[in-house]
Design an enzyme around this catalytic site. Structure first.
Site, mmCIF file in Angstrom:
data_model
loop_
_atom_site.group_PDB
_atom_site.id
_atom_site.type_symbol
_atom_site.label_atom_id
_atom_site.label_comp_id
_atom_site.label_asym_id
_atom_site.label_seq_id
_atom_site.Cartn_x
_atom_site.Cartn_y
_atom_site.Cartn_z
ATOM 1 N N SER A 38 30.398 38.290 37.394
ATOM 2 C CA SER A 38 30.851 39.405 36.562
ATOM 3 C C SER A 38 32.302 39.286 36.124
ATOM 4 C CB SER A 38 30.638 40.739 37.276
ATOM 5 O OG SER A 38 31.569 40.904 38.318
ATOM 6 N N LYS A 101 36.871 43.871 39.962
ATOM 7 C CA LYS A 101 36.876 44.233 38.543
ATOM 8 C C LYS A 101 38.306 44.345 38.024
ATOM 9 C CE LYS A 101 32.419 44.767 38.709
ATOM 10 N NZ LYS A 101 31.575 43.716 38.231
#
Length: 181
Positions: A38, A101
């Site tokens: 990701s 993230k």
């Protein structure tokens, strides 16, 4: 009698060393391994990282663009027990709710998603770090609430992030990337 004293001093020294190591791992700095794609191309699967936990311990607001480690269970209150058990549990297997993230929005920001682009407070973000343009989903506007941030993966088309799980409470920001090994 002398050997009992040596054994006791050794056990005492080991206990103190373990307590110091646990303190450092829980509140100061922690080793992590990236799991998944990701954050491609910035971070690669199985890449080793050093994460500063001081921002979590000191309850500091991360900056735009910071890469942070989060607890994705946003509807659950975190406790000191979480902070104490997660570093130990990760030696067995990193919990599947721990994500890495990038910070896109801070409290009070208005984020808009239009034509595959991200706008913060009306200004289109320049994002040289993303893997590919974001596939367009329905246009949407999000206002980041107080004591929260909005995070996204750099591999926007393959990232479970705030677009799906919601804003991240500041106490769920567990640390900030300091070093890639």
């Amino acid at each position: 009698m002398n050997w009992i004293k040596i054994v006791w001093e050794s056990i005492y020294s080991l206990a103190i060393s373990l307590a110091i190591a646990l303190f450092i791992n829980v509140f100061v700095v922690q080793h992590m391994v990236v799991e998944g794609h990701s954050m491609d191309p910035t971070l690669q699967d199985r890449e080793h990282l050093i994460v500063s936990k001081l921002s979590h311990s000191m309850k500091q607001l991360p900056d735009y663009g910071d890469i942070v480690v989060i607890d994705s269970r946003v509807n659950r209150k975190r406790t000191l027990q979480d902070d104490l058990t997660e570093p130990v549990a990760k030696f067995i297997h990193q919990p599947d709710y721990i994500f890495i993230k990038r910070v896109i929005g801070k409290p009070g920001d208005t984020l808009e998603f239009k034509n595959g682009r991200v706008f913060r407070n009306g200004v289109k973000l320049t994002e040289p770090y993303i893997l590919e343009p974001m596939k367009t989903v329905a246009d949407r506007k999000v206002i980041v609430p107080d004591n929260s941030i909005f995070v996204m993966g750099d591999n926007r088309n393959h990232s479970l992030d705030s677009r799906l799980i919601g804003n991240i409470p500041l106490d769920h920001v567990l640390g900030k990337l300091e070093l890639k090994l």
